[in-house]
Scaffold this motif. Structure first.
Motif, PDB file in Angstrom:
ATOM      1  N   ALA A  67       0.817  -1.216   0.000  1.00  0.00           N
ATOM      2  CA  ALA A  67       0.000   0.000   0.000  1.00  0.00           C
ATOM      3  C   ALA A  67       0.847   1.261   0.000  1.00  0.00           C
ATOM      4  O   ALA A  67       0.322   2.359  -0.198  1.00  0.00           O
ATOM      5  N   LEU A  68       2.156   1.123   0.216  1.00  0.00           N
ATOM      6  CA  LEU A  68       3.031   2.291   0.127  1.00  0.00           C
ATOM      7  C   LEU A  68       3.152   2.788  -1.307  1.00  0.00           C
ATOM      8  O   LEU A  68       3.639   3.895  -1.548  1.00  0.00           O
ATOM      9  N   VAL A  69       2.733   1.969  -2.268  1.00  0.00           N
ATOM     10  CA  VAL A  69       2.648   2.412  -3.660  1.00  0.00           C
ATOM     11  C   VAL A  69       1.229   2.931  -3.878  1.00  0.00           C
ATOM     12  O   VAL A  69       0.275   2.163  -3.800  1.00  0.00           O
ATOM     13  N   PRO A  70       1.052   4.225  -4.106  1.00  0.00           N
ATOM     14  CA  PRO A  70      -0.301   4.780  -4.222  1.00  0.00           C
ATOM     15  C   PRO A  70      -1.104   4.136  -5.338  1.00  0.00           C
ATOM     16  O   PRO A  70      -0.566   3.662  -6.329  1.00  0.00           O
ATOM     17  N   LEU A  71      -2.418   4.135  -5.134  1.00  0.00           N
ATOM     18  CA  LEU A  71      -3.428   3.722  -6.113  1.00  0.00           C
ATOM     19  C   LEU A  71      -3.483   2.223  -6.349  1.00  0.00           C
ATOM     20  O   LEU A  71      -4.555   1.635  -6.333  1.00  0.00           O
ATOM     21  N   VAL A  72      -2.358   1.551  -6.600  1.00  0.00           N
ATOM     22  CA  VAL A  72      -2.412   0.164  -7.043  1.00  0.00           C
ATOM     23  C   VAL A  72      -1.857  -0.817  -6.017  1.00  0.00           C
ATOM     24  O   VAL A  72      -1.958  -2.016  -6.203  1.00  0.00           O
ATOM     25  N   GLY A  73      -1.253  -0.338  -4.924  1.00  0.00           N
ATOM     26  CA  GLY A  73      -0.535  -1.227  -4.020  1.00  0.00           C
ATOM     27  C   GLY A  73      -1.363  -2.359  -3.453  1.00  0.00           C
ATOM     28  O   GLY A  73      -1.136  -3.536  -3.739  1.00  0.00           O
ATOM     29  N   ALA A  74      -2.377  -2.023  -2.631  1.00  0.00           N
ATOM     30  CA  ALA A  74      -3.190  -3.049  -1.990  1.00  0.00           C
ATOM     31  C   ALA A  74      -4.002  -3.859  -2.998  1.00  0.00           C
ATOM     32  O   ALA A  74      -4.411  -4.986  -2.706  1.00  0.00           O
ATOM     33  N   ILE A 107      10.098   5.508  -1.212  1.00  0.00           N
ATOM     34  CA  ILE A 107       9.539   4.983   0.027  1.00  0.00           C
ATOM     35  C   ILE A 107       9.510   3.457  -0.008  1.00  0.00           C
ATOM     36  O   ILE A 107       9.895   2.783   0.955  1.00  0.00           O
ATOM     37  N   LEU A 108       9.046   2.894  -1.128  1.00  0.00           N
ATOM     38  CA  LEU A 108       8.973   1.444  -1.248  1.00  0.00           C
ATOM     39  C   LEU A 108      10.357   0.812  -1.158  1.00  0.00           C
ATOM     40  O   LEU A 108      10.534  -0.238  -0.530  1.00  0.00           O
ATOM     41  N   LEU A 109      11.349   1.445  -1.773  1.00  0.00           N
ATOM     42  CA  LEU A 109      12.720   0.956  -1.675  1.00  0.00           C
ATOM     43  C   LEU A 109      13.192   0.954  -0.227  1.00  0.00           C
ATOM     44  O   LEU A 109      13.833  -0.005   0.226  1.00  0.00           O
ATOM     45  N   GLY A 110      12.856   2.014   0.498  1.00  0.00           N
ATOM     46  CA  GLY A 110      13.226   2.066   1.909  1.00  0.00           C
ATOM     47  C   GLY A 110      12.540   0.985   2.725  1.00  0.00           C
ATOM     48  O   GLY A 110      13.150   0.403   3.623  1.00  0.00           O
ATOM     49  N   ILE A 113      12.413   6.215   6.910  1.00  0.00           N
ATOM     50  CA  ILE A 113      12.885   7.349   7.705  1.00  0.00           C
ATOM     51  C   ILE A 113      14.331   7.675   7.351  1.00  0.00           C
ATOM     52  O   ILE A 113      14.710   8.843   7.170  1.00  0.00           O
ATOM     53  N   VAL A 114      15.170   6.645   7.258  1.00  0.00           N
ATOM     54  CA  VAL A 114      16.585   6.858   6.949  1.00  0.00           C
ATOM     55  C   VAL A 114      16.733   7.537   5.581  1.00  0.00           C
ATOM     56  O   VAL A 114      17.501   8.497   5.421  1.00  0.00           O
ATOM     57  N   ILE A 115      15.985   7.047   4.584  1.00  0.00           N
ATOM     58  CA  ILE A 115      16.062   7.652   3.252  1.00  0.00           C
ATOM     59  C   ILE A 115      15.512   9.080   3.276  1.00  0.00           C
ATOM     60  O   ILE A 115      16.035   9.982   2.608  1.00  0.00           O
TER      61      ILE A 115
END
Length: 346
Positions: free
Chosen positions: A245-252, A306-309, A327-329
């Motif tokens: 879900a951290l990927v907007p629109l299509v994640g979940a 964000i997804l990479l993090g 947070i780190v990124i």
């Protein structure tokens, strides 16, 4: 730079590396405690102010201030345990149980019906059960070092959680003094230091509230829909949706969409239609409306970053990497932006 300064810098670097080595087994809990204290601090300021006023008539001002701060920190930690940590511990236990069963091939899904539908459509025989078991084993290896490492991880998590609660307590009490010390100790000009602190604050708020909280909210809403539709291993799939879900629109959608197809394939058409309508009208709306409301546009990061993090954090430090990685990124992005603007770097 004279010999004394060179020696002092060498000593500082050596002790810093040694300190990092000492705390490295619990570094994720140290960072997680800092994030939790950061989230709780605005509430701590308001609550401690009210407690100080309540105690001011009975105690001296300095004592009422100290006691008010201590009581506020303790009350917030207790509230966090009841409202967040205990439910999260139960959800984690259910997730580990479901993940273990999936890794052993006990998915609770009507695998035969899915394989029959795939064979009828493509003419190919696909072992869906083996694929799901492989995914479960891969997740178990990534999060816990294998099914056998779950007990070890649980013991380590208990110790780390106890440490994190102590750190949250003292961070709430001494956090502002620590930030002031950083400002005074920083070798950067005061205006650059202030700019960097403000950017890190905005970036952290944007990542924690604007991305992670919305993703968790969307996953929770989607999980309720999966449970109502009768999908097995709901907690496991809810965790997967929290990451996607951290990927907007299509994640979940990558979870509840196939779940709709699965329900139709096993002749539960009514449940499938319900989940499809619920997904479009409720789950998707959480992302479309909640995310723009809570995201601080000045602290906005590309969802791919964000997804990479998230994936990098989970792979590096385990479950808490879900929060630590972004947070780190985000802090890195804030630092680079400060360097670009304050030093006129193109």
């Amino acid at each position: 730079m004279n010999r004394g300064q060179s020696f002092l810098l060498l000593l500082i670097g050596s002790v810093a590396l040694l300190t990092l080595f000492v705390i490295s087994p619990f570094i994720e809990y140290v960072i997680a405690s800092a994030i939790l204290a950061y989230v709780l601090y605005p509430f701590h300021v308001r609550l401690s102010r009210r407690l100080r006023r309540a105690l001011a008539d009975r105690l001296r001002e300095s004592l009422s201030r100290r006691l008010g701060n201590m009581l506020s920190a303790l009350l917030l930690i207790f509230s966090s345990i009841v409202a967040v940590i205990l439910p999260l511990a139960y959800i984690s236990w259910v997730f580990v149980r479901d993940l273990t069963e999936i890794a052993r091939g006990n998915t609770g899904i009507d695998v035969a019906a899915i394989e029959a539908e795939i064979t009828a459509l493509t003419g190919e025989q696909v072992e869906v059960g083996d694929v799901l078991a492989t995914i479960g084993q891969l997740l178990a290896n990534t999060l816990f070092g294998g099914v056998g490492g779950i007990v070890t991880t649980a013991i380590r998590a208990s110790v780390g959680l106890s440490l994190a609660l102590f750190l949250v307590y003292y961070t709430l009490l001494d956090g502002p003094a620590f930030v002031r010390w950083l400002r005074l100790t920083s070798p950067l000009p005061s205006n650059v230091t202030a700019d960097l602190v403000d950017r890190v604050d905005a970036m952290t708020r944007g990542v924690v509230i604007g991305h992670i909280v919305v993703a968790l909210l969307q996953a929770l809403v989607a999980g309720i829909g999966l449970w109502a539709a009768g999908i097995p291993n709901v907690v496991f799939w809810t965790f997967v949706m929290a990451v996607l879900a951290l990927v907007p629109l299509v994640g979940a959608f990558f979870v509840w969409g196939p779940a709709v197809v699965y329900l139709v394939a096993i002749d539960q058409v009514t449940a499938g239609v319900f989940l499809a309508v619920y997904g479009v009208l409720v789950i998707a709306m959480v992302d479309n409306y909640a995310r723009p409301i809570v995201i601080d546009q000045q602290a906005h990061l590309n969802p791919a970053v964000i997804l990479l993090g998230v994936f990098g954090g989970i792979y590096s430090v385990g479950f808490t990497g879900l929060f630590v990685g972004p947070i780190v990124i985000g802090v890195l992005a804030a630092t680079l932006e400060t360097f670009r603007e304050d030093y006129d770097v193109i």
